[in-house]
Design an enzyme around this catalytic site. Structure first.
Site, mmCIF file in Angstrom:
data_model
loop_
_atom_site.group_PDB
_atom_site.id
_atom_site.type_symbol
_atom_site.label_atom_id
_atom_site.label_comp_id
_atom_site.label_asym_id
_atom_site.label_seq_id
_atom_site.Cartn_x
_atom_site.Cartn_y
_atom_site.Cartn_z
ATOM 1 N N PHE A 179 -33.775 3.612 -15.491
ATOM 2 C CA PHE A 179 -34.800 4.752 -15.158
ATOM 3 C C PHE A 179 -34.027 5.997 -14.727
ATOM 4 C CE2 PHE A 179 -37.689 6.533 -12.169
ATOM 5 C CZ PHE A 179 -38.751 7.062 -13.212
ATOM 6 N N GLY A 226 -16.401 3.326 -5.419
ATOM 7 C CA GLY A 226 -15.352 3.990 -6.343
ATOM 8 C C GLY A 226 -13.657 3.965 -5.636
ATOM 9 N N CYS A 279 -31.515 26.385 6.735
ATOM 10 C CA CYS A 279 -31.809 26.924 8.287
ATOM 11 C C CYS A 279 -33.387 26.646 8.346
ATOM 12 C CB CYS A 279 -31.725 28.401 8.308
ATOM 13 S SG CYS A 279 -29.858 28.861 8.639
ATOM 14 N N CYS A 335 0.668 3.570 3.427
ATOM 15 C CA CYS A 335 1.065 3.409 4.517
ATOM 16 C C CYS A 335 2.156 4.023 5.211
ATOM 17 C CB CYS A 335 1.534 1.892 4.667
ATOM 18 S SG CYS A 335 -0.132 0.769 4.827
ATOM 19 N N CYS A 375 -32.568 31.334 4.923
ATOM 20 C CA CYS A 375 -31.910 30.385 4.377
ATOM 21 C C CYS A 375 -32.780 29.022 4.270
ATOM 22 C CB CYS A 375 -30.592 29.934 5.048
ATOM 23 S SG CYS A 375 -29.738 28.472 4.821
ATOM 24 N N HIS A 418 -8.902 7.540 2.637
ATOM 25 C CA HIS A 418 -8.279 8.681 2.046
ATOM 26 C C HIS A 418 -9.592 9.329 1.764
ATOM 27 C CE1 HIS A 418 -8.848 5.851 -1.351
ATOM 28 N NE2 HIS A 418 -8.840 6.919 -2.152
ATOM 29 N N CYS A 435 0.773 -1.284 -0.069
ATOM 30 C CA CYS A 435 -0.207 0.036 0.160
ATOM 31 C C CYS A 435 0.782 1.063 -0.023
ATOM 32 C CB CYS A 435 -0.852 -0.045 1.207
ATOM 33 S SG CYS A 435 -1.694 1.527 1.630
ATOM 34 N N HIS A 475 -6.735 1.863 1.770
ATOM 35 C CA HIS A 475 -6.416 2.739 2.971
ATOM 36 C C HIS A 475 -7.163 4.055 3.138
ATOM 37 C CE1 HIS A 475 -2.638 3.952 5.103
ATOM 38 N NE2 HIS A 475 -3.517 4.879 5.333
HETATM 39 ZN ZN LIG Z 1 -28.712 28.464 6.677
HETATM 40 ZN ZN LIG Z 2 -2.017 1.338 3.739
#
Ligand SMILES: [Zn+2]
Ligand SMILES: [Zn+2]
Ligand SMILES: [Zn+2]
Length: 332
Positions: free
Chosen positions: A307, A158, A198, A43, A195, A165, A40, A163
């Protein structure tokens, strides 16, 4: 009967399919187990296997050696690059520009098998500081219009390396998903002078139908019109448009909330693959009044099919009231 619901921000419609209602045990989940990997490149001790670091939080050790908590490196196969000048051209109808931007990888921990659900809150908080520091640096480049910070956990979501990230892509344009949210938030503000996020927080805290978890500074909800089963939004209670402007206390609070939600998902949904995305205001836009930054977490439990591609409509087999209840009641 299916339930058609409209997202109050974007106006996007989704179908909550109550007849095919799915509980957690109805999904075929690709449980993510991180296995040790001697090769890896992320690491600790393998710092020479990545391009030289852009940023690292170290305890005094020299760059590109051991002794770090978080390391940021350029993506080895970047989608976009920072060098050169931004050229725009077109061929009649078709717009085109060259690939100015940045594509960086945030290595979240020196330890191969740690994940954001198992890391300490302090370690997760450092990841958010790294996101913030990189955004503040990149936004000085006025060619860049938007920075998307995201995380793919597990190959089905994906991730090409196990590890832990996250990634950052800086773009010379504002992506469509983002401009839809911004346009919706702007419209709401023009009509109501408030907003929309909010407003959502206020209503969700009052109704308590879709609240998963709440702390002094954050609330985690299943949104009213989720595209995906167990889709979860984490919203800061304090109105602010930019992730990078959060306070020290808010990054700590966010770390606590993210860990809490990921632990609930791990337990209830058997450590699913997921995508986590930061939604924050575009760099050169003054959206301070009407936009409200947040995190979206989407466990990957279903596949997007014809769809959805064909209509932009999503069919979600789990209603948000059910998913919120299941996650809220998960015992940690
Ligand atoms: Zn807000
Ligand atoms: Zn690693
Ligand atoms: Zn969003």
């Amino acid at each position: 009967m299916a339930d058609l619901r409209k997202d109050p921000v974007t106006g996007r419609w989704v179908i909550i399919s109550t007849e095919r209602q799915k509980r957690p045990s109805d999904f075929q989940i690709d449980t993510i187990v991180v296995k040790p990997d001697e090769l890896c490149p992320f690491c600790e001790g393998h710092e020479d296997k990545t391009p030289p670091e852009i940023l690292a939080y170290r305890n005094g050790s020299p760059p590109n050696t051991r002794g770090w908590d978080v390391r940021v490196v350029p993506n080895k196969f970047p989608a976009l690059r920072v060098e050169g000048t931004l050229d725009r051209e077109g061929e009649g109808l078709f717009d085109r520009m060259n690939g100015i931007g940045a594509h960086e990888v945030i290595i979240e921990t020196p330890d191969h098998t740690s994940t954001m659900a198992t890391m300490s809150e302090g370690a997760i908080e450092k990841v958010f500081w790294a996101w913030r520091d990189r955004v503040l640096d990149l936004k000085q480049d006025f060619r860049l219009r938007y920075i998307v910070v995201f995380k793919n956990h597990g190959a089905p979501a994906g991730a090409s390396l196990e590890h832990s990230h996250s990634q950052l892509i800086a773009l010379p344009i504002v992506p469509r998903e983002m401009s839809e949210e911004l346009d919706g938030a702007r419209r709401h503000f023009q009509q109501k002078e408030r907003c929309v996020f909010c407003d959502i927080i206020r209503q969700e805290l009052r109704d308590r139908l879709r609240v998963i978890s709440e702390s002094a500074d954050f609330v985690a909800i299943a949104p009213y019109a989720p595209r995906f089963p167990f889709e979860t939004w984490l919203l800061p209670k304090r109105h602010a448009s930019k992730f990078e402007d959060a306070s020290r206390g808010e990054y700590a609070g966010l770390a606590r909330m993210v860990k809490d939600i990921l632990q609930r998902m791990n337990q209830t949904l058997l450590a699913p693959p997921y995508n986590l995305i930061v939604h924050s205001s575009p760099l050169q836009e003054n959206a301070g009044e009407y936009y409200h930054w947040h995190l979206e977490i989407m466990p990957k439990l279903t596949r997007v099919a014809g769809f959805e591609w064909g209509t932009g409509f999503y069919i979600n087999p789990t209603g948000p009231e059910e998913s919120a209840e299941v996650l809220r009641k998960t015992k940690l």
